[in-house]
Design a protein around this motif. Structure first.
Motif, PDB file in Angstrom:
ATOM      1  N   ARG A   1     -12.441   0.511  -2.535  1.00 46.37           N
ATOM      2  CA  ARG A   1     -11.443   1.270  -3.292  1.00 46.37           C
ATOM      3  C   ARG A   1     -10.186   0.414  -3.232  1.00 46.37           C
ATOM      4  NH1 ARG A   1      -7.706   6.186  -1.381  1.00 46.37           N
ATOM      5  NH2 ARG A   1      -6.675   6.610  -3.376  1.00 46.37           N
ATOM      6  N   THR A   2      -9.769  -0.077  -4.382  1.00 43.06           N
ATOM      7  CA  THR A   2      -8.681  -1.044  -4.401  1.00 43.06           C
ATOM      8  C   THR A   2      -7.317  -0.416  -4.658  1.00 43.06           C
ATOM      9  OG1 THR A   2      -9.260  -1.497  -6.714  1.00 43.06           O
ATOM     10  CG2 THR A   2     -10.130  -2.991  -5.046  1.00 43.06           C
ATOM     11  N   GLY A   3      -7.284   0.899  -4.816  1.00 44.78           N
ATOM     12  CA  GLY A   3      -6.003   1.572  -4.991  1.00 44.78           C
ATOM     13  C   GLY A   3      -6.116   2.708  -5.981  1.00 44.78           C
TER      14      GLY A   3
ATOM     15  N   GLU B   1       0.831  -1.203   0.000  1.00 47.62           N
ATOM     16  CA  GLU B   1       0.000   0.000   0.000  1.00 47.62           C
ATOM     17  C   GLU B   1       0.869   1.259   0.000  1.00 47.62           C
ATOM     18  OE1 GLU B   1      -3.665   1.955   2.561  1.00 47.62           O
ATOM     19  OE2 GLU B   1      -2.296   0.558   3.531  1.00 47.62           O
ATOM     20  N   LEU B   2       1.915   1.231   0.819  1.00 48.33           N
ATOM     21  CA  LEU B   2       2.826   2.375   0.917  1.00 48.33           C
ATOM     22  C   LEU B   2       3.455   2.680  -0.443  1.00 48.33           C
ATOM     23  CD1 LEU B   2       3.949   4.202   3.236  1.00 48.33           C
ATOM     24  CD2 LEU B   2       5.903   2.681   3.327  1.00 48.33           C
TER      25      LEU B   2
ATOM     26  N   ARG C   1       2.948   5.014   9.546  1.00 52.49           N
ATOM     27  CA  ARG C   1       2.212   5.631  10.643  1.00 52.49           C
ATOM     28  C   ARG C   1       1.931   7.096  10.371  1.00 52.49           C
ATOM     29  NH1 ARG C   1       5.392   1.954  13.749  1.00 52.49           N
ATOM     30  NH2 ARG C   1       7.139   3.415  13.781  1.00 52.49           N
ATOM     31  N   GLN C   2       2.848   7.738   9.645  1.00 50.28           N
ATOM     32  CA  GLN C   2       2.707   9.165   9.361  1.00 50.28           C
ATOM     33  C   GLN C   2       1.618   9.446   8.324  1.00 50.28           C
ATOM     34  OE1 GLN C   2       6.348  10.924   7.954  1.00 50.28           O
ATOM     35  NE2 GLN C   2       5.396  12.903   7.491  1.00 50.28           N
ATOM     36  N   PHE C   3       1.516   8.589   7.300  1.00 48.57           N
ATOM     37  CA  PHE C   3       0.609   8.878   6.196  1.00 48.57           C
ATOM     38  C   PHE C   3      -0.673   8.068   6.203  1.00 48.57           C
ATOM     39  CE2 PHE C   3       4.644  10.495   4.678  1.00 48.57           C
ATOM     40  CZ  PHE C   3       4.276  11.658   4.014  1.00 48.57           C
ATOM     41  N   PHE C   4      -0.683   6.927   6.890  1.00 52.66           N
ATOM     42  CA  PHE C   4      -1.871   6.082   6.886  1.00 52.66           C
ATOM     43  C   PHE C   4      -2.257   5.744   8.312  1.00 52.66           C
ATOM     44  CE2 PHE C   4       0.606   5.022   3.045  1.00 52.66           C
ATOM     45  CZ  PHE C   4      -0.286   5.506   2.095  1.00 52.66           C
ATOM     46  N   GLY C   5      -3.368   6.315   8.772  1.00 45.07           N
ATOM     47  CA  GLY C   5      -3.796   6.095  10.144  1.00 45.07           C
ATOM     48  C   GLY C   5      -4.127   4.654  10.443  1.00 45.07           C
ATOM     49  N   HIS C   6      -4.544   3.914   9.401  1.00 46.02           N
ATOM     50  CA  HIS C   6      -4.931   2.515   9.596  1.00 46.02           C
ATOM     51  C   HIS C   6      -3.749   1.572   9.459  1.00 46.02           C
ATOM     52  CE1 HIS C   6      -4.865   3.155   5.260  1.00 46.02           C
ATOM     53  NE2 HIS C   6      -4.548   1.881   5.174  1.00 46.02           N
ATOM     54  N   HIS C   7      -2.566   2.103   9.144  1.00 47.16           N
ATOM     55  CA  HIS C   7      -1.431   1.275   8.733  1.00 47.16           C
ATOM     56  C   HIS C   7      -1.064   0.218   9.761  1.00 47.16           C
ATOM     57  CE1 HIS C   7       1.114   1.311   5.237  1.00 47.16           C
ATOM     58  NE2 HIS C   7       2.143   0.985   5.951  1.00 47.16           N
ATOM     59  N   HIS C   8      -1.219   0.548  11.036  1.00 42.73           N
ATOM     60  CA  HIS C   8      -0.770  -0.403  12.064  1.00 42.73           C
ATOM     61  C   HIS C   8      -1.924  -0.859  12.945  1.00 42.73           C
ATOM     62  CE1 HIS C   8       3.635  -0.172  11.412  1.00 42.73           C
ATOM     63  NE2 HIS C   8       3.264   0.941  10.803  1.00 42.73           N
ATOM     64  N   ARG C   9      -3.105  -0.935  12.362  1.00 41.89           N
ATOM     65  CA  ARG C   9      -4.239  -1.446  13.111  1.00 41.89           C
ATOM     66  C   ARG C   9      -4.023  -2.907  13.481  1.00 41.89           C
ATOM     67  NH1 ARG C   9      -6.902   2.733  15.302  1.00 41.89           N
ATOM     68  NH2 ARG C   9      -7.249   4.346  13.741  1.00 41.89           N
TER      69      ARG C   9
ATOM     70  N   ARG D   1      -7.420  -4.784   1.483  1.00 38.54           N
ATOM     71  CA  ARG D   1      -7.353  -5.955   2.369  1.00 38.54           C
ATOM     72  C   ARG D   1      -8.710  -6.662   2.420  1.00 38.54           C
ATOM     73  NH1 ARG D   1      -4.249  -6.256   7.106  1.00 38.54           N
ATOM     74  NH2 ARG D   1      -3.987  -3.998   7.011  1.00 38.54           N
ATOM     75  N   ALA D   2      -9.776  -5.877   2.623  1.00 40.83           N
ATOM     76  CA  ALA D   2     -11.116  -6.459   2.697  1.00 40.83           C
ATOM     77  C   ALA D   2     -11.529  -7.051   1.349  1.00 40.83           C
ATOM     78  CB  ALA D   2     -12.119  -5.393   3.142  1.00 40.83           C
TER      79      ALA D   2
END
Length: 356
Positions: A253-255, A35-36, A69-77, A189-190
């Protein structure tokens, strides 16, 4: 320093370019890294692209996660989900321990009853001794058991409440981890999980379709009006798609500017009608800045679809729907194309890349 991200090697497919960049940089092919790199490659955030490019040719996972962590709030859920799993396991272990204690208590009660029976059966004891002994033993045993039982009920009830809180917390973490933060639709992911599940029930293949949609000339929109405007358009397109279909239609949204829908319970003709409704609704929706009056439109999308019955598995289904999308793009855009045998594409995206 030139990096694969900065160089943007020319190839016919973004997914392949991203995978290539990750491979030669030695980056682990896991979903959050993909994703990154994907978002960095398509330029959704110029700052993100610069941050990734600045890592050089040998980025560490720690460095990548820091950017994530800086750009994606969900990155480390996933870390939060693991924590909730641990708490739930701990609560369950505590509850099992209580049940073991209750079992021990009941075993002691049974022993006292056996002792009472033995006294009653002993012919050498007088009636008074038998009655007095039995009453004492039973009173003690029953009183202790009732007291312990009440305490057990209260404790189990409390533990159940605590477990329910953790369960709801875990459900929320999973929801966030599977949600695209920009459009509030499901994310890649979903989508991966839902796409794989299509082939769990062969009876539904004739009435299940994968639809891929891509906003036409989206790069031009970003280049002309800037990424903040592009993000608003992405969010609006997502809302229009959601409002145009039934609630049970899975949308992700797949990207980048690409969306995917999994439609169940409809044949190909009906799915075409659904896809065309989305396309025409979007085509006739004005995209204007209410303050400045700037018109960003028209905004159109191209769609490709394939029925699950035309593929042997999720990878082939994705590939064929993508080929149909490619043909819609190549045929002039702003149109819907169903997959047909004979359609060719030199290089189609592989869904399997997202399963690593």
């Amino acid at each position: 320093m030139n990096t694969p991200i900065a160089q943007k090697v020319q190839a016919p497919d973004i997914a392949a370019q991203v995978a290539y960049a990750m491979r030669i940089m030695g980056v682990a092919p896991i979903p959050r890294n993909y994703e990154l790199f994907y978002e960095a490659y398509i330029g959704s955030s110029p700052k993100l692209t610069r941050e990734v490019a600045a890592l050089g040719n040998r980025a560490t996972q720690e460095e990548l996660d820091q950017i994530g962590r800086q750009f994606f709030g969900h990155h480390h859920r996933a870390e939060a989900i693991d924590g909730a799993h641990s708490k739930l396991s701990s609560q369950l272990e505590g509850l099992l321990q209580l049940l073991r204690q209750e079992q021990t208590s009941l075993e002691s009660y049974n022993q006292l009853l056996d002792e009472t029976y033995s006294r009653i059966a002993n012919k050498n004891n007088t009636s008074a001794e038998i009655i007095r002994g039995a009453i004492n033993v039973l009173s003690t045993a029953t009183g202790d058991t009732i007291s312990q039982g009440k305490e057990m009920v209260e404790t189990v009830t409390q533990r159940s409440r605590e477990m329910d809180v953790v369960r709801r917390e875990l459900d929320e973490y999973k929801r966030i981890a599977n949600t695209d933060s920009l459009t509030q639709l499901s994310n890649r992911r979903a989508f991966d999980d839902r796409l794989a599940a299509i082939y769990d029930n062969a009876m539904l293949h004739n009435v299940t379709a994968l639809v891929l949609a891509d906003i036409d000339h989206f790069k031009k929109i970003n280049d002309t009006y800037g990424h903040p405007v592009g993000d608003k358009i992405l969010a609006s397109v997502g809302s229009i798609i959601r409002a145009s279909v039934r609630k049970d239609v899975f949308i992700a949204r797949t990207g980048g500017e690409e969306f995917a829908m999994i439609v169940e319970g409809n044949n190909q003709e009906e799915v075409m009608t659904i896809a065309e409704r989305i396309r025409t609704t979007l085509e006739h929706t004005p995209f204007k800045n209410s303050k400045t009056g700037v018109n960003y439109g028209p905004i159109t999308i191209s769609l490709g679809l394939c029925m699950a019955s035309e593929a042997d598995g999720p990878a082939e289904l994705y590939s064929k729907a993508d080929i149909a999308l490619y043909c819609a793009k190549n045929g002039g855009r702003n149109r819907t194309m169903p997959f047909e045998d004979g359609m060719k594409k030199d290089f189609s995206k592989s869904w399997l890349i997202y399963r690593k």
